[in-house]
Design a protein around this motif. Structure first.
Motif, PDB file in Angstrom:
ATOM      1  N   PRO A 120       0.786  -1.216   0.000  1.00  0.00           N
ATOM      2  CA  PRO A 120       0.000   0.000   0.000  1.00  0.00           C
ATOM      3  C   PRO A 120       0.830   1.283   0.000  1.00  0.00           C
ATOM      4  O   PRO A 120       0.387   2.294  -0.482  1.00  0.00           O
ATOM      5  CB  PRO A 120      -0.842  -0.105   1.256  1.00  0.00           C
ATOM      6  N   ASP A 121       2.031   1.267   0.543  1.00  0.00           N
ATOM      7  CA  ASP A 121       2.827   2.485   0.572  1.00  0.00           C
ATOM      8  C   ASP A 121       4.314   2.140   0.455  1.00  0.00           C
ATOM      9  O   ASP A 121       4.713   0.984   0.479  1.00  0.00           O
ATOM     10  CB  ASP A 121       2.555   3.288   1.843  1.00  0.00           C
ATOM     11  N   LEU A 122       5.133   3.193   0.312  1.00  0.00           N
ATOM     12  CA  LEU A 122       6.575   2.982   0.112  1.00  0.00           C
ATOM     13  C   LEU A 122       7.263   2.445   1.362  1.00  0.00           C
ATOM     14  O   LEU A 122       8.240   1.704   1.261  1.00  0.00           O
ATOM     15  CB  LEU A 122       7.230   4.298  -0.321  1.00  0.00           C
ATOM     16  N   ILE A 123       6.761   2.814   2.525  1.00  0.00           N
ATOM     17  CA  ILE A 123       7.361   2.324   3.774  1.00  0.00           C
ATOM     18  C   ILE A 123       7.254   0.801   3.832  1.00  0.00           C
ATOM     19  O   ILE A 123       8.205   0.105   4.159  1.00  0.00           O
ATOM     20  CB  ILE A 123       6.670   2.969   4.997  1.00  0.00           C
ATOM     21  N   ARG A 131      12.974   1.853  10.569  1.00  0.00           N
ATOM     22  CA  ARG A 131      13.711   3.123  10.498  1.00  0.00           C
ATOM     23  C   ARG A 131      12.827   4.326  10.790  1.00  0.00           C
ATOM     24  O   ARG A 131      13.341   5.413  11.043  1.00  0.00           O
ATOM     25  CB  ARG A 131      14.362   3.272   9.126  1.00  0.00           C
ATOM     26  N   ILE A 132      11.507   4.140  10.783  1.00  0.00           N
ATOM     27  CA  ILE A 132      10.618   5.273  11.082  1.00  0.00           C
ATOM     28  C   ILE A 132      10.774   5.690  12.535  1.00  0.00           C
ATOM     29  O   ILE A 132      10.790   6.871  12.856  1.00  0.00           O
ATOM     30  CB  ILE A 132       9.144   4.895  10.792  1.00  0.00           C
ATOM     31  N   ILE A 137      17.411  12.466  11.565  1.00  0.00           N
ATOM     32  CA  ILE A 137      18.772  12.936  11.319  1.00  0.00           C
ATOM     33  C   ILE A 137      18.643  14.324  10.710  1.00  0.00           C
ATOM     34  O   ILE A 137      18.000  14.512   9.697  1.00  0.00           O
ATOM     35  CB  ILE A 137      19.518  11.991  10.362  1.00  0.00           C
ATOM     36  N   THR A 138      19.242  15.284  11.374  1.00  0.00           N
ATOM     37  CA  THR A 138      19.159  16.653  10.871  1.00  0.00           C
ATOM     38  C   THR A 138      20.265  16.902   9.861  1.00  0.00           C
ATOM     39  O   THR A 138      21.196  16.110   9.705  1.00  0.00           O
ATOM     40  CB  THR A 138      19.293  17.655  12.029  1.00  0.00           C
ATOM     41  N   LEU A 171      12.031   8.321   3.617  1.00  0.00           N
ATOM     42  CA  LEU A 171      11.853   8.726   5.017  1.00  0.00           C
ATOM     43  C   LEU A 171      11.758  10.240   5.151  1.00  0.00           C
ATOM     44  O   LEU A 171      10.952  10.750   5.951  1.00  0.00           O
ATOM     45  CB  LEU A 171      12.990   8.170   5.874  1.00  0.00           C
ATOM     46  N   ALA A 172      12.556  10.977   4.380  1.00  0.00           N
ATOM     47  CA  ALA A 172      12.496  12.444   4.446  1.00  0.00           C
ATOM     48  C   ALA A 172      11.135  12.937   3.967  1.00  0.00           C
ATOM     49  O   ALA A 172      10.558  13.862   4.559  1.00  0.00           O
ATOM     50  CB  ALA A 172      13.615  13.046   3.604  1.00  0.00           C
TER      51      ALA A 172
END
Length: 187
Positions: A120-123, A131-132, A137-138, A171-172
């Motif tokens: 259903p989604d990329l995650i 990793r969510i 990470i800035t 993730l970004a």
């Protein structure tokens, strides 16, 4: 008694009337032969569909007009398109025959979506659930990390680097979406 003679103009007139009447009575096409002639001029719907699948940018009306003009030759129409020549526009008076519409809905195949994803989604697709939950990470943290080579000669390293970049982008994007949702809730 006076002798009757045929003069030349009346002879030509009699021959012309005879020729026209013979042609009219013996050489008029019957209704079945006119039907066959019109069938030769119509394009086969299967041929139209075949060309439309090969060249979706062409309109079916243009395809049918070209097939009708070249005697139904799919090869000639395909060659014309592949050689870079565009198909001629049919005149406004050209009314293509519409394919017959079946009245029973059971004979037509059900409409299906064009693309059906198994994830259903990329995650989920890239298995990034673990990793969510990791801290964000800035950009400062990224700048402090040692520089990794931009491109490697090793295929496995390149693949791992590209996979990491893809995961980081996904993730970004998710983090940005979450930020936007938080801002909407605050407003």
């Amino acid at each position: 008694m006076a002798e009757q003679t045929l003069n030349l103009p009346s002879l030509f007139l009699a021959l012309a009337v005879l020729a026209i009447s013979v042609r009219y009575f013996f050489f008029t096409p019957s209704s079945s032969s006119t039907q066959a002639a019109s069938d030769r001029n119509t394009a086969d719907p299967a041929h139209i569909e075949q060309i439309a699948q090969m060249f979706p940018q062409l309109s079916r009306r243009d395809i049918q007009w070209d097939l009708q003009r070249n005697g139904g030759s799919v090869q000639a129409t395909t060659e014309r398109v592949l050689s870079g020549r565009s198909l001629e526009r049919p005149p406004p008076s050209f009314q293509p025959l519409q394919p017959p519409v079946s009245s029973s809905p059971s004979t037509s195949p059900p409409a299906r979506p064009r693309y059906k994803s198994s994830h259903p989604d990329l995650i989920t697709r890239y298995n990034l659930k673990s990793r969510i939950s990791q801290p964000n990470i800035t950009r400062q943290d990224e700048a402090e990390q040692p520089n990794t080579p931009v491109w490697s000669q090793n295929k496995a390293e390149r693949q791992a680097l590209l996979q990491k970049r893809r995961e980081d982008m996904v993730l970004a994007a998710r983090r940005k979406l979450e930020e936007r949702e938080r801002e909407k809730v605050r407003k």
